[in-house]
Design a protein around this motif. Sequence first.
Motif, mmCIF file in Angstrom:
data_model
loop_
_atom_site.group_PDB
_atom_site.id
_atom_site.type_symbol
_atom_site.label_atom_id
_atom_site.label_comp_id
_atom_site.label_asym_id
_atom_site.label_seq_id
_atom_site.Cartn_x
_atom_site.Cartn_y
_atom_site.Cartn_z
ATOM 1 N N TYR A 140 71.260 -114.850 51.989
ATOM 2 C CA TYR A 140 71.629 -114.721 50.582
ATOM 3 C C TYR A 140 73.148 -114.640 50.402
ATOM 4 N N ASP A 141 73.846 -114.093 51.397
ATOM 5 C CA ASP A 141 75.288 -113.879 51.265
ATOM 6 C C ASP A 141 76.043 -115.184 51.063
ATOM 7 N N SER A 142 75.577 -116.256 51.702
ATOM 8 C CA SER A 142 76.337 -117.506 51.678
ATOM 9 C C SER A 142 75.483 -118.724 51.324
ATOM 10 N N GLU A 143 74.355 -118.504 50.686
ATOM 11 C CA GLU A 143 73.431 -119.620 50.438
ATOM 12 C C GLU A 143 74.008 -120.680 49.501
ATOM 13 N N THR A 144 74.980 -120.319 48.669
ATOM 14 C CA THR A 144 75.564 -121.290 47.735
ATOM 15 C C THR A 144 76.875 -121.883 48.259
ATOM 16 N N TRP A 145 77.277 -121.512 49.455
ATOM 17 C CA TRP A 145 78.545 -121.993 49.985
ATOM 18 C C TRP A 145 78.389 -123.386 50.592
ATOM 19 N N GLY A 146 79.513 -124.075 50.755
ATOM 20 C CA GLY A 146 79.513 -125.368 51.411
ATOM 21 C C GLY A 146 79.600 -125.226 52.920
ATOM 22 N N LEU A 147 79.330 -126.317 53.642
ATOM 23 C CA LEU A 147 79.408 -126.319 55.095
ATOM 24 C C LEU A 147 80.838 -126.610 55.539
ATOM 25 N N ALA A 148 81.266 -125.905 56.591
ATOM 26 C CA ALA A 148 82.608 -126.122 57.138
ATOM 27 C C ALA A 148 82.613 -127.372 58.011
ATOM 28 N N LEU A 157 79.799 -113.404 61.980
ATOM 29 C CA LEU A 157 78.563 -113.862 62.601
ATOM 30 C C LEU A 157 77.361 -113.172 61.953
ATOM 31 N N GLN A 158 76.513 -113.923 61.313
ATOM 32 C CA GLN A 158 75.220 -113.530 60.736
ATOM 33 C C GLN A 158 75.186 -112.127 60.141
ATOM 34 N N ASP A 159 74.706 -111.122 60.908
ATOM 35 C CA ASP A 159 74.416 -109.796 60.349
ATOM 36 C C ASP A 159 75.514 -108.754 60.597
ATOM 37 N N ASP A 160 76.661 -109.166 61.081
ATOM 38 C CA ASP A 160 77.732 -108.238 61.460
ATOM 39 C C ASP A 160 77.919 -107.143 60.407
ATOM 40 N N GLY A 203 90.762 -113.203 52.899
ATOM 41 C CA GLY A 203 90.926 -114.639 52.929
ATOM 42 C C GLY A 203 89.674 -115.476 52.737
ATOM 43 N N ARG A 204 89.741 -116.709 53.250
ATOM 44 C CA ARG A 204 88.589 -117.621 53.256
ATOM 45 C C ARG A 204 87.553 -117.099 54.237
ATOM 46 N N LEU A 205 86.285 -117.140 53.841
ATOM 47 C CA LEU A 205 85.207 -116.611 54.671
ATOM 48 C C LEU A 205 84.444 -117.745 55.336
ATOM 49 N N TYR A 206 84.182 -117.572 56.623
ATOM 50 C CA TYR A 206 83.317 -118.476 57.382
ATOM 51 C C TYR A 206 82.133 -117.654 57.889
ATOM 52 N N HIS A 207 80.944 -118.029 57.486
ATOM 53 C CA HIS A 207 79.741 -117.288 57.851
ATOM 54 C C HIS A 207 78.897 -118.131 58.801
ATOM 55 N N ARG A 234 66.871 -118.213 68.123
ATOM 56 C CA ARG A 234 68.097 -118.673 67.492
ATOM 57 C C ARG A 234 67.998 -120.168 67.210
ATOM 58 N N TYR A 235 68.577 -120.581 66.089
ATOM 59 C CA TYR A 235 68.558 -121.971 65.679
ATOM 60 C C TYR A 235 69.964 -122.543 65.827
ATOM 61 N N PRO A 236 70.123 -123.869 65.796
ATOM 62 C CA PRO A 236 71.474 -124.437 65.815
ATOM 63 C C PRO A 236 72.304 -123.828 64.694
ATOM 64 N N PRO A 237 73.431 -123.223 65.017
ATOM 65 C CA PRO A 237 74.193 -122.487 64.010
ATOM 66 C C PRO A 237 74.816 -123.401 62.963
ATOM 67 N N ALA A 238 74.803 -122.919 61.741
ATOM 68 C CA ALA A 238 75.487 -123.589 60.634
ATOM 69 C C ALA A 238 76.621 -122.680 60.173
ATOM 70 N N VAL A 239 77.752 -123.272 59.839
ATOM 71 C CA VAL A 239 78.913 -122.505 59.391
ATOM 72 C C VAL A 239 79.158 -122.811 57.925
ATOM 73 N N ARG A 240 78.987 -121.810 57.083
ATOM 74 C CA ARG A 240 79.212 -121.956 55.650
ATOM 75 C C ARG A 240 80.549 -121.318 55.292
ATOM 76 N N THR A 241 81.223 -121.902 54.338
ATOM 77 C CA THR A 241 82.558 -121.389 53.996
ATOM 78 C C THR A 241 82.786 -121.423 52.495
ATOM 79 N N ALA A 242 83.604 -120.479 52.021
ATOM 80 C CA ALA A 242 83.962 -120.399 50.605
ATOM 81 C C ALA A 242 85.081 -119.380 50.452
ATOM 82 N N VAL A 243 85.661 -119.356 49.263
ATOM 83 C CA VAL A 243 86.609 -118.300 48.881
ATOM 84 C C VAL A 243 86.015 -117.607 47.661
#
Length: 352
Positions: free
Chosen positions: A32-40, A234-237, A286-290, A301-310
Amino acid sequence: MSIACCLPVVECVYCLACTRWVWQRCLHTTGYDSETWGLASSGEFEPVPRLCRFILAVYEDDLETPQWAPPGGYGIEPRWVVRRRTPEHAQGRAPTYLLYVDHRHADVVLAVRGMDMAKESDYAVLLDNRIGQAGFDGGYVHNGLLKAAEWVLDAECDALRDLLATNPGYTLTFAGHSLGSGVAAMLALLAVRDRERLGGVERRRIRCFAMAPPRCMSLNLAVRYADVINSVILQDDFLPRTDIPLEDIIKSLFCLPCLLCGNCLIATCIPESVMLRDPRRLYAPGRLYHIVERKPFRCGRYPPAVRTAVPVDGRFEHIVLSCNAISDHAIIWIEREAQRAVNVSLRLSSSY
């Protein structure tokens, strides 16, 4: 008699507050934290695993004979190391850091290690803060982290200026993990503000990568410096989500139930919108990478996806009740999953 009659009511209110707090955390997942963000893109995220390895190298006493190198090594050429400073050199004012010139990537790197649980000086850095204590450029920052960064910049300013002058066109990168990422973020703020001290280096050549950062600056600064500072989570940090001041957590270790009790009551009695309006509230910088590599209610674990936004809201405001909340804070796991994410992104790019 009247006081005794009130006790059951207080107990009921407290139980309801705790139940509501736990229920919200159980329903909340990191997706939910980054579901609307774009992919890096692979290009913008490529430096992250390399800088993670540089941070890991700071833990080594002798890079000629490393003891804990990850698979493939640290990627560091020992002869390019300018210096390594410990808290003893800094008289307890800053954590251990490494100054390195990465000629392969045209980069001058100052890497800061995470918190050393055996060093009282690291605890002192975290404890040196009160809400709204330290102002900076129209916002607020963590006082102890700012003072540590000021000491490091004063100590290394001449060396950084000479290295940038000797290697024109090189970028200046501050990188750190946990406590060190907070110091690195403060160093980036200071470097941008005092660019003349560094030989007039352009703002576009200054950058910071904060791995698993603490909440160390107010929202206006976090957004304004998003072109310079990048936070990797990283995920649940747990740390970037911990809205309780770090100094209160350390002070309350001997009475953790008291801390949780207060947090439950605050979350129940004060609307979140009111808390978010406080200009002194600190956020991940700053800019967040999740990095997301697990899915709710699924194993493995699944292939990791990196979502980013400000984002200007929803900057990891909720702690997630997860068995991975602590392990996801480890720099070893961040390096591993970041490298997997880059590899996946490169494979996808090559397939098109």
